[in-house]
Motif scaffolding. Structure first.
Motif, PDB file in Angstrom:
ATOM      1  N   GLU A   1       2.658  -5.488  -4.413  1.00  0.00           N
ATOM      2  CA  GLU A   1       1.518  -6.163  -5.030  1.00  0.00           C
ATOM      3  C   GLU A   1       0.549  -6.820  -4.047  1.00  0.00           C
ATOM      4  N   LYS A   2       0.885  -6.898  -2.776  1.00  0.00           N
ATOM      5  CA  LYS A   2       0.026  -7.578  -1.815  1.00  0.00           C
ATOM      6  C   LYS A   2      -1.275  -6.797  -1.620  1.00  0.00           C
ATOM      7  N   HIS A   3      -2.408  -7.451  -1.881  1.00  0.00           N
ATOM      8  CA  HIS A   3      -3.683  -6.744  -1.859  1.00  0.00           C
ATOM      9  C   HIS A   3      -4.148  -6.358  -0.452  1.00  0.00           C
ATOM     10  N   GLU A   4      -3.603  -7.011   0.584  1.00  0.00           N
ATOM     11  CA  GLU A   4      -3.965  -6.578   1.932  1.00  0.00           C
ATOM     12  C   GLU A   4      -3.428  -5.178   2.218  1.00  0.00           C
ATOM     13  N   TYR A   5      -2.413  -4.751   1.462  1.00  0.00           N
ATOM     14  CA  TYR A   5      -1.919  -3.375   1.538  1.00  0.00           C
ATOM     15  C   TYR A   5      -2.510  -2.513   0.427  1.00  0.00           C
ATOM     16  N   VAL A   6      -2.609  -3.094  -0.763  1.00  0.00           N
ATOM     17  CA  VAL A   6      -3.034  -2.313  -1.927  1.00  0.00           C
ATOM     18  C   VAL A   6      -4.472  -1.815  -1.777  1.00  0.00           C
ATOM     19  N   ILE A   7      -5.379  -2.662  -1.292  1.00  0.00           N
ATOM     20  CA  ILE A   7      -6.792  -2.281  -1.236  1.00  0.00           C
ATOM     21  C   ILE A   7      -7.028  -1.050  -0.349  1.00  0.00           C
ATOM     22  N   PRO A   8      -6.626  -1.050   0.923  1.00  0.00           N
ATOM     23  CA  PRO A   8      -6.904   0.141   1.739  1.00  0.00           C
ATOM     24  C   PRO A   8      -6.138   1.380   1.279  1.00  0.00           C
ATOM     25  N   ILE A   9      -4.876   1.200   0.845  1.00  0.00           N
ATOM     26  CA  ILE A   9      -4.086   2.374   0.458  1.00  0.00           C
ATOM     27  C   ILE A   9      -4.541   2.921  -0.894  1.00  0.00           C
ATOM     28  N   ALA A  10      -4.978   2.050  -1.805  1.00  0.00           N
ATOM     29  CA  ALA A  10      -5.564   2.539  -3.055  1.00  0.00           C
ATOM     30  C   ALA A  10      -6.837   3.336  -2.772  1.00  0.00           C
ATOM     31  N   GLY A  11      -7.632   2.868  -1.798  1.00  0.00           N
ATOM     32  CA  GLY A  11      -8.825   3.623  -1.411  1.00  0.00           C
ATOM     33  C   GLY A  11      -8.474   5.017  -0.908  1.00  0.00           C
TER      34      GLY A  11
END
Length: 344
Positions: free
Chosen positions: A289-299
């Motif tokens: 759930e950590k967005h520092e990982y979720v944001i780039p990998i979701a992109g």
């Protein structure tokens, strides 16, 4: 001497896992990218592609590769990334797994203004192409304001659940209006807009790449810098306020960033849905759930999803099947799965 922050073994494992997932996605994107270079009405062998890339190909090969396929594929990457991160933001701020710029009406607002512009003005000039993301943002922002105002209650703010439900209703209304408007168009414009609304990546030249690029360059670093804020918002309203977060202000700013990303993407790709729904969910299953990982990998996940969908659409039928339809075939069952899961 400055003390180094304490990092647990679990945090190190999550960071390592995120790096492995990111490296795998980048490898898959590169693989699909090179396969896609050979996909289309006119086939190019791998040797011909390499020759054209290094300037040794024929004039026809160079034209096909650099004037048609490369800009289209880069746009697919950019749009997939933009929609996926927009969906990530929306799911983060409303804490609802069904939040997606297509489902809650953001894409519909952008589509309406672009449709009106293309119907009555030429979209061939450079000025018009660069103007389209701005017009799309105006339409998307208008839809977002309506959704926010209808969801807002004094002393309670904008409830996450009300935002989603209101957004679905607004999207239905805008889509109905677009159907009425398309019926009044001449056959040529109707055919174009029907294909565009189905999610065809129609902006297949370098001017459209330049139109969307500044939006991504400005917004993606800003959104990543807001990772901690999204992590806090994910904890819930009471916890966020207790940690000193200005809840309504942060929601509005992040909501605006999500709207801008979705609008810029829609302006060059048409009505592509479900990317912003599927990509964040798949990412959270992989990295948490950590967005520092979720944001780039979701992109990266969104970019891979849309690039693959566009390749499949050009591969299985000529004339091509719009990428939006391929994504919907994947996204609609996943949407139903999420509904069933929430009900349980």
């Amino acid at each position: 001497m400055t003390k180094q922050p304490f990092v647990t073994k679990q945090q190190l494992q999550k960071a390592k896992r995120a790096k492995i997932v990111a490296a795998t996605l980048i490898f898959l994107i590169i693989t699909v990218f090179f396969i896609s270079l050979n996909t289309g009405y006119i086939r190019l062998a791998p040797g011909e592609v390499m020759a054209a890339l290094i300037g040794q190909g024929t004039a026809q090969q160079t034209l096909i590769l650099f004037d048609f396929r490369l800009p289209r594929m880069i746009i697919a990457l950019f749009v997939g990334m933009g929609l996926a991160i927009s969906g990530t933001i929306l799911q983060g701020i409303v804490r609802n797994p069904l939040a997606d710029p297509g489902i809650i009406g953001i894409n519909a607002g952008a589509s309406l203004t672009v449709m009106l512009f293309v119907s009555f003005f030429s979209a061939a000039s450079t000025v018009s192409i660069l103007l389209m993301p701005i017009l799309a943002f105006g339409g998307a922002a208008g839809a977002a304001v309506v959704i926010y105002l209808l969801s807002y209650k004094r002393a309670q703010g904008a409830s996450p659940m009300r935002i989603v439900i209101t957004g679905v209703a607004v999207a239905a209304g805008i889509n109905a209006l677009m159907i009425v408007l398309t019926l009044k168009l001449n056959p040529e414009n109707y055919q174009f807009l029907a294909t565009w609304l189905a999610g065809s990546i129609w902006g297949a030249n370098w001017q459209f790449v330049l139109a969307i690029l500044p939006w991504l360059v400005l917004l993606l670093p800003y959104v990543y810098a807001k990772s901690l804020t999204l992590n806090i918002l994910h904890l819930g309203e009471e916890t966020s306020i207790g940690l000193g977060t200005n809840l309504e202000r942060e929601r509005r700013v992040l909501f605006g960033a999500a709207v801008a990303l979705a609008a810029a993407s829609v302006s060059v790709s048409g009505g592509i849905g479900f990317v912003g729904l599927v990509a964040p969910h798949l990412t959270r299953r992989l990295v948490g759930e950590k967005h520092e990982y979720v944001i780039p990998i979701a992109g990266l996940t969104g970019a891979l999803l849309l690039l693959t969908a566009d390749m499949i659409g050009r591969m299985i039928k000529q004339p091509e099947i719009p990428a939006g339809i391929i994504v919907a075939v994947i996204g609609a069952p996943y949407f139903l799965y999420l509904l069933a899961k929430i009900k349980d």
